[in-house]
Design an enzyme around this catalytic site. Structure first.
Site, short mmCIF file in Angstrom:
data_model
loop_
_atom_site.label_atom_id
_atom_site.label_comp_id
_atom_site.label_asym_id
_atom_site.label_seq_id
_atom_site.Cartn_x
_atom_site.Cartn_y
_atom_site.Cartn_z
N TRP A 1 0.82 -1.21 0.00
CA TRP A 1 0.00 0.00 0.00
C TRP A 1 0.86 1.27 0.00
CZ3 TRP A 1 -0.57 3.49 4.33
CH2 TRP A 1 0.16 3.13 5.46
N GLU B 1 2.28 -1.22 13.20
CA GLU B 1 2.36 -2.68 13.26
C GLU B 1 2.92 -3.19 14.59
OE1 GLU B 1 2.84 -3.55 8.47
OE2 GLU B 1 4.63 -3.21 9.68
N LYS C 1 5.15 2.35 15.96
CA LYS C 1 6.14 2.16 14.90
C LYS C 1 6.13 3.32 13.89
CE LYS C 1 7.44 -1.17 11.28
NZ LYS C 1 7.02 -2.36 10.51
#
Length: 772
Positions: free
Chosen positions: A356, A487, A600
């Site tokens: 993406w 994530e 993250k």
């Protein structure tokens, strides 16, 4: 963080050879031309640590997924761009001793990536174990003028060596991928032969059946006089030529390799051999110097369209050009079947597949710096995969035309082999839909919705409708068991970004339907027939979900909550995390990371970046201050979003800090992972940090808008953007923005909130930046 690359405006320079940094340099000094590419491996023998890498775009292997516990819906394979034939190999036997910088004493060493003209040059002086010293100069490039050609010139001077030289010129297809799940080799030999036109090796991928022919014409001169190469060793997937010559001290050996790589993606397999001979013969007739001149001309055009100039900060200047250079080497937009792998042609990690990242980060760069068709091809790539996206959703239990685009793909099939990514990180659908909106907003190309976009938007909206469920407890729609852009959280409920983008997608699908209805009712009827869209029933459901979606927030803090329960985590700030513990993805267990509050990459802030018009500055500032303090930026995609938002908040210090981090992420090895390859897709974010961040460029009501400010470290910065058929050159200095309209018509452009008429030619506008 490393700091061994020398600052230079147009070059990446490494002085001195440190084997511990070699694999990092192999990534940084990589070359490519959109069709093929190569890590900066040495041409001569090197027995030290190295990651060999030669890649051909679109050629991949479905490596069988390797997991301990198979789950229904799991992808059967992980697609990998393959390490391909190594065409540049040279072996020098100098009186019985090999030239090898791993065993030699390196007296001097310099490696330079010349970005303005598009070549890699290396010079060194080395004393081999026998005591003889040689001096080497090499130069190579992948042609942007003809993407089927690469070329190498390697010059060896026998400084004080006198004796017998044995040279082997090698074409080696017996290669493997370091990340092979089962230690397989992925190529079979089809044929090899040697003619007066060159040496040819044809390989075929296992399972996928791609054929690639590598043709090499090698020319050797001793003190300017040609030497004859003879057939040498042949074995499976390997062919070489050799010569023996007597050298005297001071003799100079010049070796030229002209190369073509052709694949069955572009030619019938039966035609590859004949076509390769034609291409190679024509390139060899041109010769290295003419090919190099054509390369310089091709890069001159690229830089004319897309260069960014920064005055007063060589480090920042070098970094932005490096990022632009690598983006242009990776994707040229000539082939709608291709996309942008996170590592491009610089390494194997992430399989070289499509993520993406393309839609979220790369589309803006190509919209502004290339022909409109280049960005359009990236969107058409997804349209052509719509049937596969519907099939992917079906594998997970969805129906009625719901489409879930893959997290990782080569051909539209999901092929990521991590459970929490494949099944949970469904927010990728939102980025793909937003890219359609972004393209139409920038170009004004409403026809794209009619031709391609609306069908994709309907499939995505159907997915979101089925993915939510009604919560009796909350009396709202919720979305459970997801992973957001951060994530470092898995299997969470009600990720604010995912829920927010789902609502946006539902609304935009309905809005796009009305646009197509107004533009072309007959085409809308065709789309309704093809998709089976029941407007009355489906739109009613979409509207209800949009109006009643649960979006977590904390009203006391005035922030959107990343997900349910985020504030239950221990709220430690990054500034209080010891440097010895970072990066946490290399120092902590996964369990510890998941239980922590560390982030993250931009998650809530990613949504506020995409949908910025929905949020006022106070809301943005509260969320930015809260979440940035908890973000470790261990994704390459993180600093650019923070830089853009900091610029919008007039936080010059942090905007510049994040710019440098995203711009020099690989050059300075911020995340201690550059040896695996460069972070290509995040490089587009570096461009965004300047153009959308420091220049504040947006599109509003079909017009460009700028809200510029100049970082204190810079004297000025300048860039070009193409917008709806007109190219604008923009220069920002302290208090002035200069816009050159290269078109033949007046244009309206906003500076902050005031609209200016920009006639053909140069216009200088004074501005007052908000206080920093």
């Amino acid at each position: 963080m490393k700091n061994y690359i020398q600052a230079a405006a147009w070059s990446i320079i490494e002085e001195g050879f440190d084997p511990a940094l070699h694999q990092i340099s192999e990534s940084i000094f990589s070359l490519g031309n959109g069709r093929m590419g190569q890590r900066a491996n040495f041409e001569e023998t090197y027995t030290g640590e190295s990651l060999s890498g030669n890649y051909v775009a679109g050629v991949y292997y479905p490596d069988k997924t390797r997991v301990g516990w198979w789950k229904n819906g799991y992808p059967e394979y992980f697609a990998k761009v393959l390490n391909s034939c190594n065409w540049m190999g040279l072996q020098f036997d100098l009186g019985g001793t090999l030239l090898d910088l791993h065993t030699a004493e390196v007296k001097s060493f310099r490696r330079e990536l010349q970005m303005q003209k598009g070549y890699l040059q290396r010079n060194f002086v080395a004393t081999i174990p026998s005591g003889s010293t040689v001096e080497v100069q090499s130069k190579r490039f992948f042609s942007m003028a003809n993407d089927e050609i690469a070329a190498l010139h390697y010059q060896l001077k026998a400084t004080d060596f006198s004796g017998t030289l044995k040279l082997q010129a090698i074409v080696d297809g017996d290669v493997s991928n370091q990340d092979s799940n089962y230690d397989e080799k992925f190529w079979d030999e089809v044929s090899k032969n040697r003619t007066e036109k060159g040496t040819f090796l044809t390989l075929r991928t296992k399972k996928t059946g791609f054929e690639v022919i590598t043709g090499v014409k090698t020319i050797v001169l001793l003190n300017g006089k040609p030497l004859e190469l003879k057939p040498s060793e042949e074995r499976n997937k390997y062919i070489s030529e050799e010569l023996t010559a007597e050298l005297q001290a001071g003799d100079v050996l010049d070796i030229y390799k002209i190369v073509t790589n052709l694949s069955s993606q572009n030619y019938a397999a039966s035609e590859l051999s004949a076509r390769a001979e034609v291409v190679l013969e024509a390139a060899a007739e041109e010769g290295f110097e003419k090919l190099l001149a054509a390369q310089a001309e091709a890069w001159e055009l690229k830089w004319e369209e897309g260069d960014i100039q920064i005055e007063g900060d060589t480090s920042a200047q070098q970094a932005i050009r490096f990022n632009i250079f690598q983006l242009n080497q990776t994707y040229t937009g000539k082939d709608a079947r291709l996309n942008i792998g996170p590592k491009g042609f610089t390494g194997e990690k992430y399989g070289g597949s499509t993520y993406w990242d393309t839609e979220a980060y790369c589309i803006p760069f190509y919209l502004s710096t290339a022909n409109q068709e280049v960005a359009k091809n990236l969107l058409v790539y997804r349209y052509k995969h719509l049937d596969k996206a519907i099939e992917n959703a079906q594998k997970l239990g969805f129906d009625k035309g719901a489409a879930l685009y893959p997290m990782v793909t080569m051909n539209g099939e999901e092929c990521h082999n991590e459970w929490e990514i494949t099944f949970e990180e469904i927010h990728r659908n939102g980025a793909i839909a937003f890219a359609i909106y972004n393209y139409v907003r920038y170009t004004g190309d409403q026809d794209y919705l009619k031709q391609y976009g609306l069908e994709v938007l309907i499939g995505i909206a159907r997915f979101w409708k089925q993915r939510v469920n009604w919560s009796e407890d909350k009396q709202q729609y919720v979305m459970l068991g997801v992973t957001g852009p951060n994530e470092y959280e898995n299997n969470i409920n009600n990720n604010w970004y995912t829920n927010t983008m789902a609502v946006w997608c539902l609304n935009y699908a309905m809005e796009a339907t009305e646009i197509v209805r107004g533009e072309d009712p007959a085409r809308l009827a065709e789309i309704i027939n093809a998709t089976g869209l029941n407007e009355a029933e489906e739109f009613a459901a979409w509207k209800k979900i949009s109006a009643e979606m649960y979006l977590p927030e904390d009203k006391k803090l005035g922030i959107f909550l990343q997900q349910d329960g985020y504030l239950d985590k221990e709220q430690i700030l990054v500034k209080d995390l010891p440097a010895s513990q970072r990066p946490i993805n290399q120092k902590w267990s996964w369990d510890r990371i998941l239980r922590s509050g560390f982030i993250k990459q931009a998650d809530v802030l990613q949504g506020m970046y995409f949908l910025e018009d929905q949020y006022d500055l106070d809301s943005l500032r509260r969320n930015f201050d809260f979440y940035e303090a908890r973000t470790v930026h261990e994704s390459s995609l993180s600093p650019c979003v923070h830089s853009i938002l900091a610029a919008k908040l007039n936080d010059g210090a942090r905007a510049y800090e994040f710019y440098l981090r995203t711009a020099r992420l690989d050059l300075d090895d911020y995340n201690n992972d550059t040896e695996d390859g460069l972070h290509i897709t995040s490089m587009a974010g570096t461009w965004m940090s300047i153009v959308e961040g420091f220049a504040g460029m947006r599109v509003r009501n079909g017009q460009l808008l700028f809200r510029p400010f100049l970082p204190q470290e810079w004297q000025s910065f300048a860039f070009k953007v193409g917008f709806r058929g007109t190219q604008f050159s923009v220069t920002v200095t302290a208090g002035e923005i200069t816009i050159f309209n290269a078109g033949d018509q007046n244009s309206s452009i906003s500076i902050f909130d005031e609209v200016y008429q920009i006639p053909t030619g140069q216009t200088v506008i004074s501005y007052q930046a908000a206080a920093l």
